[in-house]
Design a protein around this motif. Sequence first.
Motif, PDB file in Angstrom:
ATOM      1  N   ALA A 126      90.156   0.426   2.120  1.00 38.05           N
ATOM      2  CA  ALA A 126      90.962  -1.017   2.682  1.00 38.05           C
ATOM      3  C   ALA A 126      90.444  -2.183   2.136  1.00 38.05           C
ATOM      4  CB  ALA A 126      91.099  -0.951   4.092  1.00 38.05           C
ATOM      5  N   VAL A 147      95.763   2.946   2.495  1.00 40.21           N
ATOM      6  CA  VAL A 147      95.414   3.556   3.876  1.00 40.21           C
ATOM      7  C   VAL A 147      95.715   2.298   4.844  1.00 40.21           C
ATOM      8  CG1 VAL A 147      93.630   4.800   2.928  1.00 40.21           C
ATOM      9  CG2 VAL A 147      93.062   2.427   2.987  1.00 40.21           C
ATOM     10  N   PRO A 148      95.682   2.572   6.189  1.00 46.04           N
ATOM     11  CA  PRO A 148      95.851   1.420   7.072  1.00 46.04           C
ATOM     12  C   PRO A 148      94.403   0.709   7.068  1.00 46.04           C
ATOM     13  CG  PRO A 148      95.618   3.610   8.112  1.00 46.04           C
ATOM     14  CD  PRO A 148      95.452   3.974   6.592  1.00 46.04           C
ATOM     15  N   HIS A 149      94.430  -0.582   7.224  1.00 49.93           N
ATOM     16  CA  HIS A 149      93.441  -1.484   7.357  1.00 49.93           C
ATOM     17  C   HIS A 149      92.713  -1.751   8.480  1.00 49.93           C
ATOM     18  CE1 HIS A 149      93.858  -3.590   3.217  1.00 49.93           C
ATOM     19  NE2 HIS A 149      94.532  -2.516   3.097  1.00 49.93           N
ATOM     20  N   PRO A 150      91.631  -0.826   8.762  1.00 51.67           N
ATOM     21  CA  PRO A 150      90.962  -0.692   9.940  1.00 51.67           C
ATOM     22  C   PRO A 150      90.151  -2.304  10.425  1.00 51.67           C
ATOM     23  CG  PRO A 150      89.607   0.254   8.472  1.00 51.67           C
ATOM     24  CD  PRO A 150      90.591   0.082   7.777  1.00 51.67           C
ATOM     25  N   ARG A 166      95.199   6.439  15.385  1.00 46.18           N
ATOM     26  CA  ARG A 166      95.208   5.580  14.040  1.00 46.18           C
ATOM     27  C   ARG A 166      94.377   6.059  12.921  1.00 46.18           C
ATOM     28  NH1 ARG A 166      93.584   1.430  18.425  1.00 46.18           N
ATOM     29  NH2 ARG A 166      95.490   1.148  19.612  1.00 46.18           N
ATOM     30  N   PRO A 222      94.044   7.780   9.755  1.00 46.12           N
ATOM     31  CA  PRO A 222      94.899   8.293   8.711  1.00 46.12           C
ATOM     32  C   PRO A 222      94.702   9.933   8.616  1.00 46.12           C
ATOM     33  CG  PRO A 222      93.169   7.211   7.503  1.00 46.12           C
ATOM     34  CD  PRO A 222      92.862   7.005   8.925  1.00 46.12           C
ATOM     35  N   SER A 268      97.113  10.170   1.700  1.00 43.48           N
ATOM     36  CA  SER A 268      97.182   8.850   1.840  1.00 43.48           C
ATOM     37  C   SER A 268      98.504   8.343   1.629  1.00 43.48           C
ATOM     38  CB  SER A 268      96.361   8.303   0.947  1.00 43.48           C
ATOM     39  OG  SER A 268      96.897   8.055  -0.365  1.00 43.48           O
ATOM     40  N   ARG A 269      99.004   6.933   1.426  1.00 45.90           N
ATOM     41  CA  ARG A 269     100.255   6.613   1.006  1.00 45.90           C
ATOM     42  C   ARG A 269     100.351   6.588  -0.350  1.00 45.90           C
ATOM     43  NH1 ARG A 269      98.946   1.210   4.642  1.00 45.90           N
ATOM     44  NH2 ARG A 269      99.037   1.880   6.607  1.00 45.90           N
ATOM     45  N   THR A 319      88.617   9.761   9.059  1.00 50.92           N
ATOM     46  CA  THR A 319      90.221  10.277   9.147  1.00 50.92           C
ATOM     47  C   THR A 319      90.118  11.234  10.121  1.00 50.92           C
ATOM     48  OG1 THR A 319      89.687  12.035   7.594  1.00 50.92           O
ATOM     49  CG2 THR A 319      90.024   9.938   6.297  1.00 50.92           C
TER      50      THR A 319
END
Length: 514
Positions: free
Chosen positions: A289, A301-304, A454, A456, A460-461, A472
């Motif tokens: 991220a 990926v989501p941004h933690p 939350r 992932p 991934s995207r 993960t």
Amino acid sequence: MSGRERHVVVVGAGIGGLTSALLLAARGVRVTVLERAAMPGGKMRTVEVAGRALDAGPTVFTMRWVFEEIFAAAGETLDAHLTLRPATTLARHAWSAAERLDLFADLDRTAEAIGDFAGLAEARGYRAFCAHARDIYRTLRASFILAPTPTPLSLVRSAGLRGLGDLRRIRPFETMWRALGQHFKDPRLRQLFGRYATYCGSSPFLAPATLMLVAHVEQDGVWLVEGGLRCVAAGLARTAERHGATFRYRSHVAAILADAGRASGVRLASGERIAADAVIANTDVAALAAGLLGSAVAGAVPHPSPADRSLSALTWAMVARTEGFPLLRHTVFFSIDYAAEFDALFGRGQLPAAPTVYVCAQDRDDTDRAPAGEERLLCLINAPATGDLQTLTATEIARCTERTFAMLARCGLTVRREPDKTLLTTPSDFDSLFPGTGGALYGQAVHGALATFRRPGARSRLPGLYLAGGSTHPGAGVPMAALSGRMAADSLLADLASIPTSRAAVTRGGISTG
Ligand SMILES: Cc1cc2nc3c(=O)[nH]c(=O)nc-3n(C[C@H](O)[C@H](O)[C@H](O)COP(=O)(O)OP(=O)(O)OC[C@H]3O[C@@H](n4cnc5c(N)ncnc54)[C@H](O)[C@@H]3O)c2cc1C
């Protein structure tokens, strides 16, 4: 087209990456593992102190069945690679020189010990607690832990009407600390069982009651690994190699490349490019991220948020003489004020004034038998994951060291420390070892009912980029990271038919194919 004609690059030889590599290689996929360190294992690392090898990462081995299944899927047996012995005494706990409590693999024996330590009502509370923890584990095993991408909705759906009662019973919206209060009046027992939240790098005051399942996992079996836990990583790597995987150590991946909207390979820090049909990232999600593996994958990926990081640690790996306390392989020395400890760690981002200390005595087993002379110890306290923001000064480290070993002395343990036989690892060191983390060792903290959702999943995207590791799903810890590696391998294999072939042939610019 056979798997061997496909090339998969695995970035990182942590437990998740090793598991993916083994399972893919065993299914005939051509696998290259690129690892920046000099050996496999990642956090499961070995250090050398005074000429002796020490486990400086995980020390408690649980959920043996996960590894049995992984080796079996590769046509192997776990026993052929590891010698495991069940621990009869799981761990020793101390609050002062006069207050000690052992937990045993045998539940009745533990209940009896708790009765002697804190009274019959607490022993009854312990039995109810075990039933509750077992209930949580059974409810979540299939619907959450082994499910590839669970959501609150999928959990409810998989529970069905009959299971809704089970879900309510596991109390996802209650904190662990509060739920423990319903089983234990003695604050020491609440503290002991609350400590399981730290296995996921979280605070028992903020984690959901569902994390009590960790207690069941331990009750279900703690295993002593002959040769130390490093043998787990070595066994996975050796077996993956035997199935044809190639390992390249001291190979830092500077970027994961994308081409036509798919992951297409990697670029090493040396400039070398390696083409791949798919890539598995065993790095921390936070590193992806933050763009540490290139801009092409930062959005995959989501941004933690750094505010949600799990715990880091300060560890002392040492060879020393000890006196005055009968250490077992696993011993925990508890601080007096647990709330103050976690307030410092998560509320103020500081080292606690009075830390709880875990000591792994690596030359001992689960009996009181002590080694003659010096012994190998890993001492660990929790620390905030701010290793990228601040470096502890020599004064801060000296003060913390003094407090840590004073805590042990209060319980009767003297450790004859010698500076040249001690290796300290700080959150900044962990941040350097595991970039993008600030030293957080367990991905994001599990604070609140929804935190676990939350993380992932394996896909991934970005098509062709898969994720494996403790940041993960299903989370941190050696067996969980292994499960995530298996999910990444399974997802990739399921997608194989739809992955376009010969990426190397269509990519320009002197790209090698591994
Ligand atoms: C001190 C300590 C104690 C612990 N105690 C326990 C315990 O008792 N029991 C338990 O079950 N768990 C424990 N854990 C947690 C457990 O070790 C981890 O959850 C698990 O090992 C993480 O595995 P992973 O798959 O996430 O990979 P990691 O261990 O995070 O490894 C990732 C790998 O990727 C490599 N890498 C990263 N970036 C790059 C790059 N750009 N290029 C190439 N390589 C890269 C890293 O060098 C590393 O080798 C502990 C952890 C620590 C640190």
